[in-house]
Design a protein around this motif. Structure first.
Motif, PDB file in Angstrom:
ATOM      1  N   VAL A 179       0.848  -1.190   0.000  1.00  0.00           N
ATOM      2  CA  VAL A 179       0.000   0.000   0.000  1.00  0.00           C
ATOM      3  C   VAL A 179       0.886   1.242   0.000  1.00  0.00           C
ATOM      4  CG1 VAL A 179      -1.662   1.340   1.348  1.00  0.00           C
ATOM      5  CG2 VAL A 179      -1.927  -1.146   1.148  1.00  0.00           C
ATOM      6  N   HIS A 180       0.556   2.203  -0.836  1.00  0.00           N
ATOM      7  CA  HIS A 180       1.221   3.504  -0.819  1.00  0.00           C
ATOM      8  C   HIS A 180       0.255   4.508  -0.191  1.00  0.00           C
ATOM      9  CE1 HIS A 180       3.000   7.156  -3.204  1.00  0.00           C
ATOM     10  NE2 HIS A 180       3.375   7.151  -1.929  1.00  0.00           N
ATOM     11  N   SER A 181       0.588   4.975   1.003  1.00  0.00           N
ATOM     12  CA  SER A 181      -0.230   5.955   1.712  1.00  0.00           C
ATOM     13  C   SER A 181       0.568   7.237   1.852  1.00  0.00           C
ATOM     14  CB  SER A 181      -0.643   5.413   3.086  1.00  0.00           C
ATOM     15  OG  SER A 181      -1.368   6.387   3.820  1.00  0.00           O
ATOM     16  N   PHE A 182      -0.031   8.367   1.473  1.00  0.00           N
ATOM     17  CA  PHE A 182       0.731   9.608   1.484  1.00  0.00           C
ATOM     18  C   PHE A 182      -0.179  10.819   1.671  1.00  0.00           C
ATOM     19  CE2 PHE A 182      -0.474   8.682  -2.859  1.00  0.00           C
ATOM     20  CZ  PHE A 182      -0.760   9.901  -3.448  1.00  0.00           C
ATOM     21  N   ASP A 183       0.435  11.913   2.121  1.00  0.00           N
ATOM     22  CA  ASP A 183      -0.180  13.231   2.266  1.00  0.00           C
ATOM     23  C   ASP A 183      -1.471  13.198   3.084  1.00  0.00           C
ATOM     24  OD1 ASP A 183      -0.094  15.966   1.920  1.00  0.00           O
ATOM     25  OD2 ASP A 183      -1.211  15.939   0.048  1.00  0.00           O
ATOM     26  N   PRO A 184      -1.426  12.653   4.314  1.00  0.00           N
ATOM     27  CA  PRO A 184      -2.655  12.585   5.124  1.00  0.00           C
ATOM     28  C   PRO A 184      -3.105  13.965   5.575  1.00  0.00           C
ATOM     29  CG  PRO A 184      -0.751  12.035   6.470  1.00  0.00           C
ATOM     30  CD  PRO A 184      -0.245  12.161   5.052  1.00  0.00           C
ATOM     31  N   ARG A 185      -4.411  14.148   5.650  1.00  0.00           N
ATOM     32  CA  ARG A 185      -4.949  15.405   6.161  1.00  0.00           C
ATOM     33  C   ARG A 185      -4.727  15.524   7.666  1.00  0.00           C
ATOM     34  NH1 ARG A 185     -10.894  16.113   3.189  1.00  0.00           N
ATOM     35  NH2 ARG A 185     -10.084  16.594   1.102  1.00  0.00           N
ATOM     36  N   ASN A 207       5.050  -1.994   2.341  1.00  0.00           N
ATOM     37  CA  ASN A 207       4.337  -0.779   1.966  1.00  0.00           C
ATOM     38  C   ASN A 207       5.317   0.347   1.658  1.00  0.00           C
ATOM     39  OD1 ASN A 207       1.493  -1.715   2.697  1.00  0.00           O
ATOM     40  ND2 ASN A 207       2.587  -2.071   4.609  1.00  0.00           N
ATOM     41  N   ASP A 208       4.900   1.300   0.828  1.00  0.00           N
ATOM     42  CA  ASP A 208       5.671   2.527   0.639  1.00  0.00           C
ATOM     43  C   ASP A 208       4.836   3.687   1.168  1.00  0.00           C
ATOM     44  OD1 ASP A 208       4.469   1.346  -1.855  1.00  0.00           O
ATOM     45  OD2 ASP A 208       4.745   3.368  -2.646  1.00  0.00           O
ATOM     46  N   ILE A 209       5.375   4.311   2.188  1.00  0.00           N
ATOM     47  CA  ILE A 209       4.638   5.279   2.991  1.00  0.00           C
ATOM     48  C   ILE A 209       5.289   6.655   2.833  1.00  0.00           C
ATOM     49  CG2 ILE A 209       3.908   5.895   5.321  1.00  0.00           C
ATOM     50  CD1 ILE A 209       2.611   3.326   4.322  1.00  0.00           C
ATOM     51  N   GLY A 210       4.456   7.684   2.683  1.00  0.00           N
ATOM     52  CA  GLY A 210       4.931   9.047   2.684  1.00  0.00           C
ATOM     53  C   GLY A 210       4.934   9.675   1.298  1.00  0.00           C
ATOM     54  N   PRO A 211       5.136  10.997   1.297  1.00  0.00           N
ATOM     55  CA  PRO A 211       5.378  11.894   2.420  1.00  0.00           C
ATOM     56  C   PRO A 211       4.169  11.995   3.347  1.00  0.00           C
ATOM     57  CG  PRO A 211       6.026  12.923   0.339  1.00  0.00           C
ATOM     58  CD  PRO A 211       5.230  11.704  -0.004  1.00  0.00           C
ATOM     59  N   CYS A 212       4.460  12.361   4.614  1.00  0.00           N
ATOM     60  CA  CYS A 212       3.417  12.464   5.633  1.00  0.00           C
ATOM     61  C   CYS A 212       3.602  13.767   6.399  1.00  0.00           C
ATOM     62  CB  CYS A 212       3.470  11.289   6.603  1.00  0.00           C
ATOM     63  SG  CYS A 212       3.489   9.647   5.838  1.00  0.00           S
ATOM     64  N   TRP A 220       2.968  18.247  11.826  1.00  0.00           N
ATOM     65  CA  TRP A 220       3.643  16.995  11.527  1.00  0.00           C
ATOM     66  C   TRP A 220       2.653  15.850  11.338  1.00  0.00           C
ATOM     67  CZ3 TRP A 220       4.894  18.999  16.721  1.00  0.00           C
ATOM     68  CH2 TRP A 220       5.877  19.988  16.698  1.00  0.00           C
ATOM     69  N   ALA A 221       3.149  14.747  10.799  1.00  0.00           N
ATOM     70  CA  ALA A 221       2.374  13.501  10.725  1.00  0.00           C
ATOM     71  C   ALA A 221       3.330  12.317  10.743  1.00  0.00           C
ATOM     72  CB  ALA A 221       1.502  13.461   9.468  1.00  0.00           C
ATOM     73  N   MET A 237       9.057   0.957   3.265  1.00  0.00           N
ATOM     74  CA  MET A 237       9.855   2.103   2.858  1.00  0.00           C
ATOM     75  C   MET A 237       9.087   3.358   3.257  1.00  0.00           C
ATOM     76  SD  MET A 237      12.472   0.623   1.346  1.00  0.00           S
ATOM     77  CE  MET A 237      13.266   1.792   0.251  1.00  0.00           C
ATOM     78  N   ILE A 238       9.666   4.160   4.152  1.00  0.00           N
ATOM     79  CA  ILE A 238       8.953   5.296   4.732  1.00  0.00           C
ATOM     80  C   ILE A 238       9.728   6.564   4.406  1.00  0.00           C
ATOM     81  CG2 ILE A 238       7.986   6.256   6.851  1.00  0.00           C
ATOM     82  CD1 ILE A 238       8.196   3.292   7.949  1.00  0.00           C
ATOM     83  N   ASN A 239       9.184   7.350   3.494  1.00  0.00           N
ATOM     84  CA  ASN A 239       9.874   8.500   2.929  1.00  0.00           C
ATOM     85  C   ASN A 239       9.233   9.802   3.385  1.00  0.00           C
ATOM     86  OD1 ASN A 239       9.695  10.190  -0.173  1.00  0.00           O
ATOM     87  ND2 ASN A 239      11.512  10.116   1.107  1.00  0.00           N
ATOM     88  N   ASN A 240      10.043  10.685   3.956  1.00  0.00           N
ATOM     89  CA  ASN A 240       9.595  12.027   4.335  1.00  0.00           C
ATOM     90  C   ASN A 240       8.396  12.047   5.276  1.00  0.00           C
ATOM     91  OD1 ASN A 240      11.410  13.958   3.354  1.00  0.00           O
ATOM     92  ND2 ASN A 240      10.490  13.966   1.319  1.00  0.00           N
ATOM     93  N   PRO A 241       8.386  11.227   6.337  1.00  0.00           N
ATOM     94  CA  PRO A 241       7.454  11.512   7.429  1.00  0.00           C
ATOM     95  C   PRO A 241       7.989  12.724   8.181  1.00  0.00           C
ATOM     96  CG  PRO A 241       8.917   9.744   8.069  1.00  0.00           C
ATOM     97  CD  PRO A 241       9.296  10.112   6.649  1.00  0.00           C
ATOM     98  N   THR A 242       7.197  13.307   9.051  1.00  0.00           N
ATOM     99  CA  THR A 242       7.661  14.515   9.733  1.00  0.00           C
ATOM    100  C   THR A 242       7.554  14.446  11.254  1.00  0.00           C
ATOM    101  OG1 THR A 242       5.480  15.483   9.272  1.00  0.00           O
ATOM    102  CG2 THR A 242       7.291  16.069   7.785  1.00  0.00           C
ATOM    103  N   ASP A 243       6.703  13.602  11.799  1.00  0.00           N
ATOM    104  CA  ASP A 243       6.603  13.455  13.255  1.00  0.00           C
ATOM    105  C   ASP A 243       7.436  12.255  13.688  1.00  0.00           C
ATOM    106  OD1 ASP A 243       5.913  13.558  15.917  1.00  0.00           O
ATOM    107  OD2 ASP A 243       3.769  13.800  15.566  1.00  0.00           O
ATOM    108  N   GLY A 244       6.923  11.038  13.486  1.00  0.00           N
ATOM    109  CA  GLY A 244       7.698   9.831  13.703  1.00  0.00           C
ATOM    110  C   GLY A 244       7.645   8.963  12.464  1.00  0.00           C
ATOM    111  N   GLY A 245       8.775   8.361  12.088  1.00  0.00           N
ATOM    112  CA  GLY A 245       8.756   7.438  10.953  1.00  0.00           C
ATOM    113  C   GLY A 245       7.932   6.210  11.282  1.00  0.00           C
ATOM    114  N   ILE A 246       8.329   5.503  12.350  1.00  0.00           N
ATOM    115  CA  ILE A 246       7.531   4.419  12.932  1.00  0.00           C
ATOM    116  C   ILE A 246       7.387   4.755  14.412  1.00  0.00           C
ATOM    117  CG2 ILE A 246       7.399   1.962  13.487  1.00  0.00           C
ATOM    118  CD1 ILE A 246       9.105   1.410  11.017  1.00  0.00           C
ATOM    119  N   VAL A 247       6.146   4.884  14.865  1.00  0.00           N
ATOM    120  CA  VAL A 247       5.877   5.231  16.260  1.00  0.00           C
ATOM    121  C   VAL A 247       5.226   4.040  16.936  1.00  0.00           C
ATOM    122  CG1 VAL A 247       4.706   6.798  17.830  1.00  0.00           C
ATOM    123  CG2 VAL A 247       5.618   7.654  15.661  1.00  0.00           C
ATOM    124  N   LEU A 248       5.847   3.577  18.005  1.00  0.00           N
ATOM    125  CA  LEU A 248       5.325   2.453  18.773  1.00  0.00           C
ATOM    126  C   LEU A 248       4.717   2.980  20.065  1.00  0.00           C
ATOM    127  CD1 LEU A 248       8.339   0.083  18.171  1.00  0.00           C
ATOM    128  CD2 LEU A 248       6.062  -0.158  17.187  1.00  0.00           C
TER     129      LEU A 248
END
Length: 508
Positions: A179-185, A207-212, A220-221, A237-248
């Motif tokens: 899944v490619h998820s990007f640019d969340p509101r 999955n390929d994630i971002g930008p976020c 941030w997201a 693959m997590i590209n250009n997140p801004t808050d946490g790349g992976i948050v646990l």
């Protein structure tokens, strides 16, 4: 000159054609009939010609149609979306029963994946933020596969609401892949919720994630946000997140491995975060983060001569590569509460950071075997949100609060610091030759094949993504033989009809 086939071969050919037509007739029944919607008639004649996937048109019924199919079709239903098509939805698409699936027909992994576009209204910071929701009470085993989610923030301020994708809840054994998820509101590209602390065993892979989000203050997201216990987060693959790349968020028992997180033109607060006390009261028991690659900012200009560092046009860094403990992030907000019992092993960090790994307010953690690779730099200085009373440590590879980290196994090379609070307050340099030279990985996770990841017999195409010469030749030969066969069938049928007409007596 046309050579005629033996009659037995013609009969065999006719049989094959009839079989093919029968398979196509059966294929028309891939969807359940939906009462009251003409496009989903229970009669074959009422089904539109596009039988392999659900069309986006008519747009004014799209959201309701997709949700009606899921809500009325029961457990195990697969909602097939069309390759290369954008679906402008006005509200979340809701999984409704166990083992349902939303996917693109043919399971492509490239940009031909169908795209769900978040298109509902937004006003005064409220509105439509979620494309797909799999948190229903009966959503165990649901699958989201081989699609794209465009959250369409498009530079606007954040909207209050859920992530692009909301999964988990009080369910088990869900799957999110390719899944490619990007640019969340809103606040995350993908969120796996804990439910009533009974969410279990969700797999997030390939999955390929971002930008976020945006790296502007409080816009941030996250890339992937996980609170579900015993989950697996791998090969993303997590590209250009801004808050946490992976948050646990605790997520006890979760394994996070073989993921790549990197920035290009936005600063990221934390690569992998193990800082949240809520909702699991800081419980990271058997949560393991291992063998991930975290890539900070790199110079955006080519090296000249013996240069080792250069300018990054956007001053992009990762403030903390791996952050452990609530004080690292939140200062004294959670008082003396700690993150406990997590494991961080054999991760690689490269590029520009504020801190590679920072630990504070943690107990019973194991942090071993983490290394710097390639070119690195550790840069930044006090920003406007740094406390005037706290002493913010100088950027460094590995830092550990000497008073708030207890009973932990920490690898050699950590610098002991007197105050590890609120380290994300630092700011990157405003220009200058501080960024190492290096490169960034591809942003895609699964190549460009169009075969189902679950099909062990599937084969790919050539390296150019098109048909090989042999395949093209085979198609040409097949077309020629098909035309010839049609001529043969026509010849025999015509002769048979002529002979029959001559043999039959006239009717008056």
């Amino acid at each position: 000159m046309l050579t005629l086939l033996p009659f037995s071969a013609v009969i065999s050919l006719v049989s094959v054609v009839q079989g093919s037509l029968e398979k196509r007739r059966i294929a028309f029944h891939h969807r359940r009939a939906v009462y009251g919607l003409p496009d989903f008639s229970e009669h074959l004649s009422g089904i539109h010609a596009r039988a392999d996937c659900e069309p986006a048109d008519p747009l004014n019924t799209l959201t309701d149609r997709l949700n009606t199919l899921l809500n009325s079709s029961g457990a195990g239903y697969v909602l097939p979306l069309c390759p290369g098509v954008q679906y402008f939805i006005e509200a979340p698409i809701l999984f409704a029963a166990q083992d349902q699936e939303i996917s693109t027909t043919g399971y492509p992994t490239d940009d031909t994946r169908a795209t769900l576009v978040v298109n509902g209204p937004v006003s005064n910071g409220q509105g439509h933020t979620t494309a797909v929701d799999g948190t229903c009470q009966d959503c165990t085993g649901v699958k989201l596969r081989n699609i794209q989610i465009n959250g369409t923030r498009a530079g606007a301020a954040p909207t209050n609401g859920g992530a692009n994708i909301e999964m988990g809840g009080s369910n088990s054994n869900q799957l999110i892949e390719y899944v490619h998820s990007f640019d969340p509101r809103s606040w995350s590209c993908l969120h796996i919720a804990e439910g009533a602390f009974t969410c279990n065993n969700v797999t997030v892979q390939n999955n390929d994630i971002g930008p976020c989000g945006s790296d502007a203050f409080q816009q941030w997201a996250d890339g992937i946000s996980v609170s579900c216990q015993n989950s697996l987060v791998r090969n993303n693959m997590i590209n250009n997140p801004t808050d946490g790349g992976i948050v646990l968020f605790g997520a006890p028992g979760t394994l996070v491995e073989n993921n790549t997180i990197w920035v290009e033109n936005m600063t990221l607060l934390g690569g992998v975060n193990m800082v949240d006390y809520d909702p699991w009261n800081g419980n990271y028991t058997n949560t393991v983060v291992r063998n991930n690659v975290i890539r900070g900012g790199f110079a955006t200009e080519p090296a000249e001569g013996a240069e080792t560092k250069g300018v990054n046009d956007e001053d992009a860094i990762i403030k903390i590569g791996i952050a452990i403990g609530p004080r690292t992030w939140f200062g004294d907000r959670y008082f003396n509460n700690v993150s406990q019992s997590g494991t961080v092993l054999n991760n690689q960090l490269t590029g520009a950071f504020g801190y590679g790994i920072a630990i504070s307010s943690a107990t019973n953690f194991t942090v071993q075997g983490n290394v710097l690779v390639g070119n690195t730099s550790f840069i930044g200085s006090n920003g406007p949100n740094c406390s005037s009373t706290d002493v913010t440590p100088t950027p460094a590879a590995f830092v550990q609060d000497e008073t708030t980290v207890q009973s932990s196994s920490i690898q050699d090379g950590f610098q002991q610091i007197p105050d590890g609070d609120s380290l994300t307050c630092i700011m990157p340099p405003d220009g200058g030759d501080y960024w190492p030279f290096g490169g960034n990985p591809s942003s895609t996770s699964g190549g460009t094949t169009s075969t189902s990841p679950s099909d062990p017999t599937a084969t790919g195409s050539d390296s150019n993504g098109g048909l090989s010469g042999g395949a093209k030749a085979g198609i040409a030969i097949g077309v020629i033989l098909g035309v010839a066969a049609l001529a043969v069938v026509t010849y025999y049928v015509r002769n048979w009809a002529v002979k029959r007409s001559r043999a039959s007596p006239p009717r008056y």
